[in-house]
Design a protein around this motif. Structure first.
Motif: not given
Length: 267
Positions: A173-189
């Motif tokens: 579950s915590k690895a999923a959160i790390r993955s969210f950070a990478r994707t959302w950083a790209n989506e919200l930049k």
């Protein structure tokens, strides 16, 4: 809490926090803000000039946290991040203040442990329901309120990397959160919104006491032996990193994962 009250917070934490006002005038949300890392982060953000909305499941704990942070600088909203209606109530309260949202620390989570053969459907659903689903909708429902240039900080864990026995569901579950950070950083930049993650190691929180299961001093000494710095971490040490990521000082950091673990996972 105005920045001028930083000295009183220093006494509360038992260490100096410096004369920073890095989030002065900003609005922050800290989920799971009643105890542990969440409370320490809320205290720090308020001490540096922010107004902090905290949420959690237990009203008595949140009320005590507001007194600790300073009632003028904190607002508590009781709720469970896995309940979308509770998230709506949280953000309705933030919206009513009229300043949008500048900092979101998606900290709330749950932890229980089982080996692969011990995992039950309930264990799996609770862990992923809070840590993954809850974090996802915590951030999604904040999007209309987030001001351009806001900072979103996700709380992952070193356990996402190290394969400790019985931590499998929690670690995933915590690895999923790390993955969210990478994707959302790209989506919200495009809005200048920076999304980053932190990965605390073994931190002295009520959650660690629960893991210790009885002989807390012995368990903590054993945990400390596995940390290169020779000690377990303190919540206010993690809070310092949260305040840094919330501020303009980290303005060129995007999609990163900052380890706050005393070298536990990489030395």
């Amino acid at each position: 809490m105005a920045c001028s009250r930083a000295s009183s917070v220093s006494k509360l934490l038992g260490r100096p926090i410096g004369a920073f006002c890095r989030v002065s005038g900003k609005t922050a949300v800290v989920t799971g803000g009643g105890t542990g890392i969440g409370l320490a982060a809320a205290v720090r953000l308020a001490a540096e000039g922010g107004h902090v909305f905290i949420t959690g499941r237990r009203k008595t704990v949140l009320d005590a946290a507001v007194e600790t942070i300073g009632p003028a600088s904190a607002t508590a909203v009781v709720g469970d991040i896995s309940d979308l209606a509770d998230l709506d109530r949280l953000y309705d309260t933030v919206r009513a203040r009229g300043h949008g949202l500048d900092v979101l620390f998606a900290n709330a989570g749950t932890a229980s442990f089982a080996t692969l053969e011990q995992v039950t459907e309930e264990h799996y659903e609770e862990t992923f329901g809070v840590n993954v689903r809850g974090t996802s909708f915590t951030v999604q429902k904040a999007l209309p309120l987030l001001n351009d240039g806001a900072s979103v900080i996700l709380n992952s864990s070193v356990r996402a990397d190290d394969g400790v026995a019985a931590f499998g569901t929690y670690a995933a579950s915590k690895a999923a959160i790390r993955s969210f950070a990478r994707t959302w950083a790209n989506e919200l930049k495009g809005r200048g919104i920076r999304v980053n993650a932190i990965s605390p190691g073994t931190i002295d929180t009520p959650g660690l006491d629960a893991v210790a299961e009885g002989d807390t001093p012995l368990a903590k000494s054993q945990f400390a032996a596995g940390v290169p710095l020779g000690r377990i971490g303190r919540p206010d040490g993690v809070a310092e990193v949260v305040a840094f990521l919330a501020s303009g000082q980290s303005g060129f950091i995007l999609g990163a994962n900052l380890y706050v673990d005393g070298g536990e996972n990489h030395i």
